[in-house]
Design a protein around this motif. Sequence first.
Motif, PDB file in Angstrom:
ATOM      1  N   ALA A 274       0.825  -1.207   0.000  1.00 52.22           N
ATOM      2  CA  ALA A 274       0.000   0.000   0.000  1.00 52.22           C
ATOM      3  C   ALA A 274       0.863   1.262   0.000  1.00 52.22           C
ATOM      4  N   MET A 275       1.917   1.277   0.806  1.00 55.15           N
ATOM      5  CA  MET A 275       2.774   2.461   0.891  1.00 55.15           C
ATOM      6  C   MET A 275       3.498   2.732  -0.424  1.00 55.15           C
ATOM      7  N   LEU A 276       4.054   1.682  -1.011  1.00 52.86           N
ATOM      8  CA  LEU A 276       4.820   1.875  -2.238  1.00 52.86           C
ATOM      9  C   LEU A 276       3.917   2.138  -3.431  1.00 52.86           C
ATOM     10  N   ALA A 277       2.691   1.616  -3.422  1.00 51.52           N
ATOM     11  CA  ALA A 277       1.737   1.974  -4.458  1.00 51.52           C
ATOM     12  C   ALA A 277       1.437   3.471  -4.403  1.00 51.52           C
ATOM     13  N   ALA A 278       1.359   4.026  -3.178  1.00 48.35           N
ATOM     14  CA  ALA A 278       1.140   5.464  -3.032  1.00 48.35           C
ATOM     15  C   ALA A 278       2.343   6.254  -3.541  1.00 48.35           C
ATOM     16  N   VAL A 279       3.556   5.769  -3.264  1.00 48.35           N
ATOM     17  CA  VAL A 279       4.765   6.439  -3.763  1.00 48.35           C
ATOM     18  C   VAL A 279       4.764   6.455  -5.290  1.00 48.35           C
ATOM     19  N   ILE A 280       4.437   5.319  -5.895  1.00 51.95           N
ATOM     20  CA  ILE A 280       4.372   5.254  -7.349  1.00 51.95           C
ATOM     21  C   ILE A 280       3.286   6.190  -7.875  1.00 51.95           C
ATOM     22  N   GLY A 281       2.168   6.285  -7.129  1.00 52.16           N
ATOM     23  CA  GLY A 281       1.105   7.207  -7.524  1.00 52.16           C
ATOM     24  C   GLY A 281       1.568   8.650  -7.499  1.00 52.16           C
ATOM     25  N   VAL A 282       2.362   9.023  -6.492  1.00 50.29           N
ATOM     26  CA  VAL A 282       2.907  10.382  -6.431  1.00 50.29           C
ATOM     27  C   VAL A 282       3.805  10.637  -7.644  1.00 50.29           C
ATOM     28  N   GLY A 283       4.687   9.676  -7.943  1.00 51.62           N
ATOM     29  CA  GLY A 283       5.562   9.834  -9.102  1.00 51.62           C
ATOM     30  C   GLY A 283       4.784   9.955 -10.396  1.00 51.62           C
ATOM     31  N   ASN A 284       3.758   9.128 -10.533  1.00 52.82           N
ATOM     32  CA  ASN A 284       2.961   9.182 -11.751  1.00 52.82           C
ATOM     33  C   ASN A 284       2.200  10.509 -11.851  1.00 52.82           C
ATOM     34  N   GLY A 285       1.709  11.012 -10.702  1.00 47.86           N
ATOM     35  CA  GLY A 285       1.024  12.299 -10.717  1.00 47.86           C
ATOM     36  C   GLY A 285       1.947  13.431 -11.114  1.00 47.86           C
ATOM     37  N   LEU A 286       3.191  13.407 -10.627  1.00 45.43           N
ATOM     38  CA  LEU A 286       4.159  14.436 -10.990  1.00 45.43           C
ATOM     39  C   LEU A 286       4.559  14.361 -12.454  1.00 45.43           C
ATOM     40  N   SER A 287       4.330  13.215 -13.084  1.00 42.33           N
ATOM     41  CA  SER A 287       4.681  13.075 -14.504  1.00 42.33           C
ATOM     42  C   SER A 287       3.558  13.502 -15.425  1.00 42.33           C
ATOM     43  N   SER A 288       2.430  13.938 -14.874  1.00 45.04           N
ATOM     44  CA  SER A 288       1.294  14.311 -15.716  1.00 45.04           C
ATOM     45  C   SER A 288       1.651  15.481 -16.619  1.00 45.04           C
ATOM     46  N   GLY A 289       1.402  15.320 -17.891  1.00 51.91           N
ATOM     47  CA  GLY A 289       1.652  16.388 -18.850  1.00 51.91           C
ATOM     48  C   GLY A 289       3.077  16.489 -19.333  1.00 51.91           C
ATOM     49  N   ILE A 290       4.008  15.699 -18.762  1.00 53.44           N
ATOM     50  CA  ILE A 290       5.417  15.823 -19.147  1.00 53.44           C
ATOM     51  C   ILE A 290       5.626  15.439 -20.610  1.00 53.44           C
ATOM     52  N   LEU A 291       5.052  14.320 -21.026  1.00 59.72           N
ATOM     53  CA  LEU A 291       5.254  13.874 -22.411  1.00 59.72           C
ATOM     54  C   LEU A 291       4.643  14.868 -23.398  1.00 59.72           C
ATOM     55  N   LEU A 292       3.468  15.393 -23.072  1.00 57.27           N
ATOM     56  CA  LEU A 292       2.841  16.398 -23.932  1.00 57.27           C
ATOM     57  C   LEU A 292       3.689  17.664 -24.001  1.00 57.27           C
ATOM     58  N   THR A 293       4.204  18.099 -22.838  1.00 59.22           N
ATOM     59  CA  THR A 293       4.957  19.349 -22.788  1.00 59.22           C
ATOM     60  C   THR A 293       6.298  19.227 -23.499  1.00 59.22           C
ATOM     61  N   LEU A 294       7.025  18.143 -23.262  1.00 57.46           N
ATOM     62  CA  LEU A 294       8.307  17.963 -23.931  1.00 57.46           C
ATOM     63  C   LEU A 294       8.128  17.881 -25.443  1.00 57.46           C
ATOM     64  N   GLY A 295       7.094  17.172 -25.883  1.00 59.95           N
ATOM     65  CA  GLY A 295       6.826  17.114 -27.322  1.00 59.95           C
ATOM     66  C   GLY A 295       6.528  18.481 -27.889  1.00 59.95           C
ATOM     67  N   ALA A 296       5.731  19.283 -27.165  1.00 62.90           N
ATOM     68  CA  ALA A 296       5.411  20.631 -27.628  1.00 62.90           C
ATOM     69  C   ALA A 296       6.652  21.522 -27.648  1.00 62.90           C
ATOM     70  N   ASP A 297       7.526  21.383 -26.651  1.00 66.72           N
ATOM     71  CA  ASP A 297       8.748  22.190 -26.612  1.00 66.72           C
ATOM     72  C   ASP A 297       9.664  21.888 -27.789  1.00 66.72           C
ATOM     73  N   LEU A 298       9.726  20.634 -28.168  1.00 70.93           N
ATOM     74  CA  LEU A 298      10.675  20.216 -29.201  1.00 70.93           C
ATOM     75  C   LEU A 298      10.131  20.363 -30.617  1.00 70.93           C
ATOM     76  N   ALA A 299       8.819  20.408 -30.766  1.00 73.25           N
ATOM     77  CA  ALA A 299       8.214  20.431 -32.100  1.00 73.25           C
ATOM     78  C   ALA A 299       8.486  21.755 -32.803  1.00 73.25           C
ATOM     79  N   PRO A 300       8.679  21.730 -34.134  1.00 75.94           N
ATOM     80  CA  PRO A 300       8.805  22.983 -34.882  1.00 75.94           C
ATOM     81  C   PRO A 300       7.567  23.851 -34.678  1.00 75.94           C
ATOM     82  N   ARG A 301       7.776  25.112 -34.419  1.00 78.53           N
ATOM     83  CA  ARG A 301       6.667  26.001 -34.071  1.00 78.53           C
ATOM     84  C   ARG A 301       5.655  26.127 -35.210  1.00 78.53           C
ATOM     85  N   HIS A 302       6.138  26.216 -36.459  1.00 80.23           N
ATOM     86  CA  HIS A 302       5.237  26.487 -37.579  1.00 80.23           C
ATOM     87  C   HIS A 302       4.488  25.252 -38.048  1.00 80.23           C
TER      88      HIS A 302
END
Length: 435
Positions: free
Chosen positions: A340-368
């Motif tokens: 139970a404790m480590l599932a919560a730790v993994i949940g915290v990590g997963n929550g902190l990762s929300s939007g990271i893949l979307l944001t990194l892709g947007a940062d790297l993509a050509p603007r135009h």
Amino acid sequence: MAGSTKGVLLRFAPMIYGPTVLFAIGEGAVVPLIPILAARLGGDLAVAGLVASALVVGQLCGNLPAGWLVARFGERLTMAGAGGLALLGVLGLILAPSLGLLAAAVFVIGLCAAAFGLARHAFMTTRVPLSFRARALALLGGSFRFGMFIGPFLAALLLSLTGTEASAAWLFAACLVACVLLVLLGPDPERSLEAEASAPAGSSRDARQTSPVADTGEAVTGGIRLPAAQRSEGVFRTMARHRRVLSRLGLTAASLAAVRSARQVVLPLWGLSLGLEAHTISLVVGIAGAIDFALFYASGQVMDRFGRLWASLPAMLLIGAGFLFLAFTHELPDASMWFAMLAAVIGVGNGLSSGILLTLGADLAPRHDPAPFLSSWRTLTDAGGAAAPVLFSAIAAISTLAVATGAMGAIALLGALGFWRWVPRFIGRSGPASG
């Protein structure tokens, strides 16, 4: 700044956040029922699992053509078209007379989910001011998670009232109709942003930053006539031109997608291996999911205020440490408490990762012309998410569940090293330059 941030995000609600919630509610309602529908048509457990996997295969296969569609027709038409075609896929779920046609319908829904997701990602990449891009995309990820969270509950309610699995599919169909109507008829956020982008000096810098070219109210990737040097190169040329960043930071991002996907398999199986009751496992996984959902906007705030690395690195370290420690707790006297404790730790990590893949892709993509790059980026991350459960099962089959769980932790820690190495090089520790 807070007022302008809230105002711009509210403008995106009718076309982006609202349709995202609706699409996710419908998808979340039918995904758990796909194996049941396959079993109704005579499939055994293996065949039912294969039919269900057609959704992931469709998403993988749909990213690259979706990039071409967005570049050719624009985000709005692609989202509307994906919603309309997904409606045909849902009708296939209801009416399919054979397993083959059912699998084809599920595959079509996966294709449409990829096109819809890439179009909204490209739309936000070109429209959201850089100063709160991460928060906007974290909210997008949170909207999807919210829909996928409540979708199964609505499906369960409908099943109890009607007694037929088709009711969940009809819920998906209704959500798709509402989604397409919102995309086509809802208030267009580009119209108001166009006025702000042309505002005189002294107005909000963030508002004027929204578009580097004259905004006509049409889709940036499909409607604005760009200079020849900025026209779309196509998916495969874009992939070749950006092969260095895709082979480095792209694969690192795929490792994050992999461990996020793996947790959905690891935690239930670990609970089963401890002999816990189904309701106890569901409670633990549900609490971890609630923690995950509660932190989605905090991730965006961290990325916007301190930089992308300050969210991606802690997220991977927490997920990796959670899996690695979990691998050594199976034989401990208080194994259930550690679970139970480590599932919560993994949940915290997963929550902190929300939007990271979307944001990194947007940062790297050509603007135009972001869509071709984002199609490659999303293909990599989706492939990581799809491969992780298969890899985990294979390792568990030839060794033990603990070894397989530890392997997921090792992948997360390798991913943390990748973020530490490549985010500062390709994006910068404080995020992309805003000038």
